[in-house]
Motif scaffolding. Sequence first.
Motif, mmCIF file in Angstrom:
data_model
loop_
_atom_site.group_PDB
_atom_site.id
_atom_site.type_symbol
_atom_site.label_atom_id
_atom_site.label_comp_id
_atom_site.label_asym_id
_atom_site.label_seq_id
_atom_site.Cartn_x
_atom_site.Cartn_y
_atom_site.Cartn_z
ATOM 1 N N VAL A 109 0.849 -1.207 0.000
ATOM 2 C CA VAL A 109 0.000 0.000 0.000
ATOM 3 C C VAL A 109 0.883 1.254 0.000
ATOM 4 C CG1 VAL A 109 -1.727 1.332 1.273
ATOM 5 C CG2 VAL A 109 -1.905 -1.154 1.194
ATOM 6 N N ALA A 110 1.866 1.276 0.895
ATOM 7 C CA ALA A 110 2.763 2.443 0.988
ATOM 8 C C ALA A 110 3.495 2.651 -0.343
ATOM 9 C CB ALA A 110 3.759 2.247 2.130
ATOM 10 N N ALA A 111 3.957 1.552 -0.932
ATOM 11 C CA ALA A 111 4.723 1.652 -2.178
ATOM 12 C C ALA A 111 3.830 2.105 -3.338
ATOM 13 C CB ALA A 111 5.362 0.304 -2.513
ATOM 14 N N GLN A 112 2.590 1.629 -3.360
ATOM 15 C CA GLN A 112 1.701 2.033 -4.453
ATOM 16 C C GLN A 112 1.335 3.515 -4.351
ATOM 17 O OE1 GLN A 112 -1.192 -1.389 -4.580
ATOM 18 N NE2 GLN A 112 -0.573 -1.340 -6.734
ATOM 19 N N LYS A 113 1.242 4.039 -3.130
ATOM 20 C CA LYS A 113 0.991 5.475 -2.973
ATOM 21 C C LYS A 113 2.147 6.268 -3.589
ATOM 22 C CE LYS A 113 -1.946 5.384 1.127
ATOM 23 N NZ LYS A 113 -2.013 5.673 2.565
ATOM 24 N N VAL A 114 3.358 5.788 -3.356
ATOM 25 C CA VAL A 114 4.537 6.438 -3.928
ATOM 26 C C VAL A 114 4.479 6.396 -5.456
ATOM 27 C CG1 VAL A 114 7.042 6.195 -4.226
ATOM 28 C CG2 VAL A 114 6.046 6.068 -1.936
ATOM 29 N N GLU A 115 4.183 5.216 -5.994
ATOM 30 C CA GLU A 115 4.146 5.076 -7.459
ATOM 31 C C GLU A 115 3.074 5.985 -8.058
ATOM 32 O OE1 GLU A 115 6.650 3.737 -9.006
ATOM 33 O OE2 GLU A 115 7.328 3.258 -6.994
ATOM 34 N N HIS A 116 1.939 6.062 -7.419
ATOM 35 C CA HIS A 116 0.862 6.918 -7.948
ATOM 36 C C HIS A 116 1.261 8.392 -7.913
ATOM 37 C CE1 HIS A 116 -2.743 4.195 -8.522
ATOM 38 N NE2 HIS A 116 -1.724 3.408 -8.249
ATOM 39 N N TYR A 117 1.972 8.767 -6.900
ATOM 40 C CA TYR A 117 2.472 10.144 -6.810
ATOM 41 C C TYR A 117 3.415 10.422 -7.983
ATOM 42 C CZ TYR A 117 4.365 14.395 -4.683
ATOM 43 O OH TYR A 117 4.746 15.696 -4.443
ATOM 44 N N GLU A 118 4.296 9.458 -8.241
ATOM 45 C CA GLU A 118 5.240 9.616 -9.353
ATOM 46 C C GLU A 118 4.513 9.609 -10.700
ATOM 47 O OE1 GLU A 118 9.475 7.889 -8.573
ATOM 48 O OE2 GLU A 118 8.006 6.313 -8.259
ATOM 49 N N ILE A 119 3.527 8.734 -10.820
ATOM 50 C CA ILE A 119 2.769 8.654 -12.081
ATOM 51 C C ILE A 119 2.103 10.008 -12.357
ATOM 52 C CG2 ILE A 119 0.708 7.615 -13.162
ATOM 53 C CD1 ILE A 119 1.606 4.929 -11.707
ATOM 54 N N ALA A 120 1.544 10.622 -11.320
ATOM 55 C CA ALA A 120 0.913 11.939 -11.479
ATOM 56 C C ALA A 120 1.952 12.967 -11.914
ATOM 57 C CB ALA A 120 0.255 12.362 -10.164
ATOM 58 N N GLY A 121 3.103 12.960 -11.239
ATOM 59 C CA GLY A 121 4.155 13.931 -11.540
ATOM 60 C C GLY A 121 4.694 13.775 -12.952
ATOM 61 N N TYR A 122 5.039 12.534 -13.323
ATOM 62 C CA TYR A 122 5.618 12.305 -14.653
ATOM 63 C C TYR A 122 4.597 12.499 -15.759
ATOM 64 C CZ TYR A 122 10.168 10.844 -12.974
ATOM 65 O OH TYR A 122 11.409 10.845 -12.414
#
Length: 169
Positions: free
Chosen positions: A103-116
């Motif tokens: 869960v913690a890691a997917q939150k990070v990935e989603h943040y990056e996906i939004a940014g990129y």
Amino acid sequence: MPILQEILVEQLKDLLHAEGQLVKALPKMARAANDPKLKEAFRKHLEETKNHVERLKQVFELLGEKAKGKPCRGMQGLVEEGQETIEEGREKPNFAADLALVVAAQKVEHYEIAGYGSVRTIAEQLDQKKVARLLAQTLAEEEKTDKLLTKLSSPLLEEASQPEEVEQV
Ligand SMILES: [Fe+2]
Ligand SMILES: [Fe+2]
């Protein structure tokens, strides 16, 4: 500097700082993971993340800007939460600790996906084709990682649904 390029550079500085934080956080996530496949996924993504930093540096060069990070508070918060998840996981059964890590890691990935996703779109708008292509490559790797995490969570969810396993805790 045109305002759109200014926005792009600001956001790239934020991403550079975010990726730098992840280079430090991912080894801790890998160490904390119990499931060998999850551990391996974090290790693999650490290598990709180092490459994301390199790609961002290339992007700054293409734009004629200095590769300098700007404190990314969003990622700071997510990394802190990740650290908490690791600590709380020590008191949990393995599968539950791993699920929380996912869960913690997917939150990070989603943040990056939004940014990129955003910087890629701005780069396209500015007709910075090489920049857009580099950012799209990283975006694709973040999306792939997110999907892999979903896949790895499925056996853990199954284990979590077994009543007898839960009662033993
Ligand atoms: Fe990344
Ligand atoms: Fe990532």
